[in-house]
Design a protein around this motif. Structure first.
Motif, short mmCIF file in Angstrom:
data_model
loop_
_atom_site.label_atom_id
_atom_site.label_comp_id
_atom_site.label_asym_id
_atom_site.label_seq_id
_atom_site.Cartn_x
_atom_site.Cartn_y
_atom_site.Cartn_z
N LEU A 1 0.83 -1.19 0.00
CA LEU A 1 0.00 0.00 0.00
C LEU A 1 0.87 1.25 0.00
CD1 LEU A 1 -3.01 1.06 0.36
CD2 LEU A 1 -2.37 1.40 2.75
N LEU A 2 2.03 1.14 0.66
CA LEU A 2 2.90 2.30 0.82
C LEU A 2 4.36 1.88 0.62
CD1 LEU A 2 3.32 5.25 1.71
CD2 LEU A 2 3.26 4.45 4.09
N ARG A 3 5.05 2.61 -0.22
CA ARG A 3 6.48 2.36 -0.46
C ARG A 3 7.29 3.48 0.19
NH1 ARG A 3 6.26 2.83 -5.32
NH2 ARG A 3 7.36 4.81 -5.62
N LEU A 4 8.20 3.10 1.08
CA LEU A 4 9.05 4.06 1.77
C LEU A 4 10.47 3.93 1.26
CD1 LEU A 4 7.71 3.57 5.43
CD2 LEU A 4 7.04 5.33 3.77
N ASP A 5 10.79 4.66 0.20
CA ASP A 5 12.12 4.57 -0.40
C ASP A 5 13.20 5.01 0.57
OD1 ASP A 5 11.02 3.63 -2.75
OD2 ASP A 5 10.87 5.62 -3.66
N LEU A 6 12.88 5.94 1.46
CA LEU A 6 13.86 6.45 2.42
C LEU A 6 14.44 5.33 3.27
CD1 LEU A 6 15.06 9.15 3.56
CD2 LEU A 6 13.21 9.12 5.23
N LEU A 7 13.59 4.35 3.61
CA LEU A 7 14.01 3.23 4.44
C LEU A 7 14.08 1.92 3.66
CD1 LEU A 7 11.86 3.97 7.64
CD2 LEU A 7 14.15 4.81 7.08
N GLY A 8 13.75 1.97 2.39
CA GLY A 8 13.77 0.75 1.58
C GLY A 8 12.71 -0.25 1.98
N LEU A 19 1.19 10.49 0.08
CA LEU A 19 0.53 11.44 -0.81
C LEU A 19 1.11 11.36 -2.22
CD1 LEU A 19 0.38 14.48 1.62
CD2 LEU A 19 -1.58 13.15 0.81
N ALA A 20 2.42 11.20 -2.32
CA ALA A 20 3.06 11.12 -3.63
C ALA A 20 2.63 9.88 -4.41
CB ALA A 20 4.59 11.14 -3.48
N GLN A 21 2.18 8.85 -3.65
CA GLN A 21 1.72 7.62 -4.29
C GLN A 21 0.20 7.59 -4.43
OE1 GLN A 21 3.78 4.34 -2.08
NE2 GLN A 21 5.31 5.94 -1.68
N ASP A 37 4.66 21.84 -2.66
CA ASP A 37 3.43 22.55 -2.32
C ASP A 37 2.15 21.81 -2.71
OD1 ASP A 37 4.54 24.65 -0.95
OD2 ASP A 37 4.83 25.87 -2.73
N PRO A 38 2.08 21.21 -3.91
CA PRO A 38 0.82 20.52 -4.25
C PRO A 38 0.47 19.42 -3.26
CG PRO A 38 2.17 20.83 -6.21
CD PRO A 38 3.03 21.20 -5.04
N LEU A 39 1.48 18.73 -2.73
CA LEU A 39 1.22 17.68 -1.76
C LEU A 39 0.89 18.26 -0.39
CD1 LEU A 39 3.97 15.03 -2.64
CD2 LEU A 39 1.60 15.13 -3.41
N ARG A 40 1.52 19.37 -0.03
CA ARG A 40 1.22 20.01 1.25
C ARG A 40 -0.26 20.35 1.35
NH1 ARG A 40 4.41 25.18 2.09
NH2 ARG A 40 3.98 24.98 4.32
N ALA A 41 -0.81 20.79 0.25
CA ALA A 41 -2.23 21.18 0.25
C ALA A 41 -3.14 19.98 0.50
CB ALA A 41 -2.59 21.86 -1.07
N GLU A 42 -2.66 18.77 0.22
CA GLU A 42 -3.49 17.57 0.35
C GLU A 42 -3.37 16.90 1.72
OE1 GLU A 42 -5.67 16.58 -1.90
OE2 GLU A 42 -5.10 18.36 -3.05
N LEU A 43 -2.36 17.27 2.51
CA LEU A 43 -2.18 16.63 3.81
C LEU A 43 -3.31 17.03 4.76
CD1 LEU A 43 -0.46 14.96 5.80
CD2 LEU A 43 0.78 17.07 6.35
N LEU A 44 -3.95 16.05 5.38
CA LEU A 44 -5.02 16.30 6.34
C LEU A 44 -4.42 16.35 7.74
CD1 LEU A 44 -7.62 13.75 4.93
CD2 LEU A 44 -7.59 16.24 4.57
N GLY A 87 -15.69 1.76 6.17
CA GLY A 87 -16.73 1.74 5.15
C GLY A 87 -16.42 2.63 3.96
N GLY A 88 -15.30 3.33 4.01
CA GLY A 88 -14.93 4.25 2.93
C GLY A 88 -14.24 3.55 1.78
N ILE A 89 -13.78 4.35 0.83
CA ILE A 89 -13.19 3.78 -0.38
C ILE A 89 -11.72 4.16 -0.55
CG2 ILE A 89 -15.39 3.72 -1.61
CD1 ILE A 89 -14.53 6.32 -3.02
N ARG A 90 -11.16 4.88 0.44
CA ARG A 90 -9.78 5.35 0.31
C ARG A 90 -8.92 4.71 1.39
NH1 ARG A 90 -9.36 11.46 0.50
NH2 ARG A 90 -7.64 11.24 -0.96
N ARG A 91 -7.92 3.94 0.97
CA ARG A 91 -6.99 3.35 1.93
C ARG A 91 -5.76 4.25 2.02
NH1 ARG A 91 -5.99 -2.79 0.42
NH2 ARG A 91 -5.45 -1.83 -1.57
N GLY A 92 -5.40 4.63 3.23
CA GLY A 92 -4.30 5.57 3.37
C GLY A 92 -3.54 5.38 4.67
N LEU A 93 -2.84 6.45 5.06
CA LEU A 93 -1.96 6.44 6.23
C LEU A 93 -2.58 7.29 7.35
CD1 LEU A 93 0.85 5.85 7.57
CD2 LEU A 93 1.65 7.96 6.47
#
Length: 254
Positions: free
Chosen positions: A20-27, A58-60, A85-92, A117-123
Motif C-alpha cells: 500500500l505504501l512504499r518508503l524509499d527512504l528506508l527501503g 501522498l506522492a503515491q 506545495d501541491p502535496l502540502r495542500a493535500e495533507l489532512l 466503510g470508505g473507499i480510500r486506503r491511506g496512512l
C-alpha cells in the motif's frame, strides 16, 4: 471489529496483496493493514520522519491524516515547507490539542472516506500516543499510559478493517536510548505493550550532528534492518546516508 470469512490456504498466493505504501527512504514496502510503532527520544526527528511517511503516501496517491495532540496546525504548515506545495495542500491535519478524542479521529477518517466503510486506503498518524486523553469509563481504573495503549489498539483495529496503514509515535527514555541495546529496554511500559502488538517497530537514534541512525527492531514482514540518515534541519527533511558517506546536514528534528 468486523469478522472476516475463512479462506482455503491452498487459495492464498504469496504477495498477492501488494504494497500500500512504499518508503524509499528506508527501503520498505508496507502492505495494507500494517501497524507501525515509531519511537525515539525528544528531538531525534520522530515528527519529521512521520511527515516523510505522510508525503510518501501522498506522492503515491494515498490520503494521509496526521493527528497530533502536541503540535498546532500552523507548526505543521511551517515544518512541511521543504515538501512539494501541491502535496502540502493535500495533507489532512487534526490538531485539536489535548481535548482531541478518538471519536474526533473517527469523524475525520469518515470525512476523508478513510474509515472501514470508505473507499480510500491511506496512512493514519497518531502523534504522540502518550498524550492521548484517557476516556471516562465507570468502574475502570486506568494506569498511567493506558490511554496510549487504548489508542494504539484502536488504530490496529482501524488498520485491519480499512486496509490502511497506522503509524503511532511513542516517547522513549533518553537515558537508556542506545542502538547497541535492545529497544524494549528503553521504552516505557505502555510502549512495550504497543510494540508487542505492532507489525513494525522503528527506532530513531541520534548519531552525531545532522545524523540519525534508524533500526527496524521488529519486522513481521521480513528481517530486521538498520541504516543511517542525514537530516537537513532547515528543511526538516531526511536523506539516505550510505555507510562511509561523510555527508552532513546541520540541525536536529522535532
Amino acid at each position: 471489529m468486523g469478522g472476516r470469512g475463512a479462506v482455503r490456504l491452498g487459495d492464498v498466493r504469496p504477495g498477492t496483496g501488494g504494497a500500500l505504501l512504499r518508503l524509499d527512504l528506508l527501503g520498505l514496502e508496507i502492505p495494507p493493514g500494517t501497524a507501525i510503532l515509531l519511537a525515539g527520544p525528544p528531538g531525534v526527528g520522530k515528527t519529521s520522519m512521520a511527515l516523510e511517511m505522510a508525503f510518501a503516501a501522498l506522492a503515491q496517491g494515498r490520503p494521509a491524516l496526521y493527528v497530533t495532540w502536541e503540535h498546532r496546525a500552523e507548526q505543521i504548515l511551517a515544518w512541511t515547507a521543504g515538501h512539494p506545495d501541491p502535496l502540502r495542500a493535500e495533507l489532512l491535519v487534526l490538531a485539536g490539542g489535548r481535548s482531541t478524542t478518538l471519536f474526533d479521529v473517527e469523524r475525520a477518517l469518515e470525512a476523508a472516506r478513510m474509515d472501514p466503510g470508505g473507499i480510500r486506503r491511506g496512512l493514519l498518524i497518531l502523534d504522540y500516543l502518550q498524550l492521548v486523553p484517557i476516556p471516562p469509563m465507570p468502574g475502570r481504573i486506568w494506569r498511567p499510559g493506558d490511554g496510549a495503549v487504548e489508542a494504539f489498539r484502536w488504530g490496529l483495529e482501524w488498520a485491519a478493517r480499512s486496509g490502511g496503514v497506522l503509524l503511532g509515535i511513542s516517547a522513549a527514555d533518553p537515558a537508556g536510548w542506545d542502538p547497541r541495546r535492545a529497544l524494549m529496554g528503553a521504552l516505557p511500559a505502555e510502549a512495550v505493550e504497543m510494540a508487542y502488538d505492532a507489525d513494525l517497530v522503528l527506532g530513531l537514534y541520534p548519531d552525531g550532528p545532522g545524523r540519525v541512525r534508524w533500526k527496524l527492531e521488529k519486522n513481521r514482514l521480513g528481517p530486521a534492518q538498520e541504516g543511517r540518515l542525514a537530516f537537513d534541519g532547515a528543511r526538516r527533511r531526511f536523506a539516505r546516508l550510505e555507510e562511509g558517506d561523510g555527508a552532513k546536514a546541520a540541525g536536529r528534528g522535532a
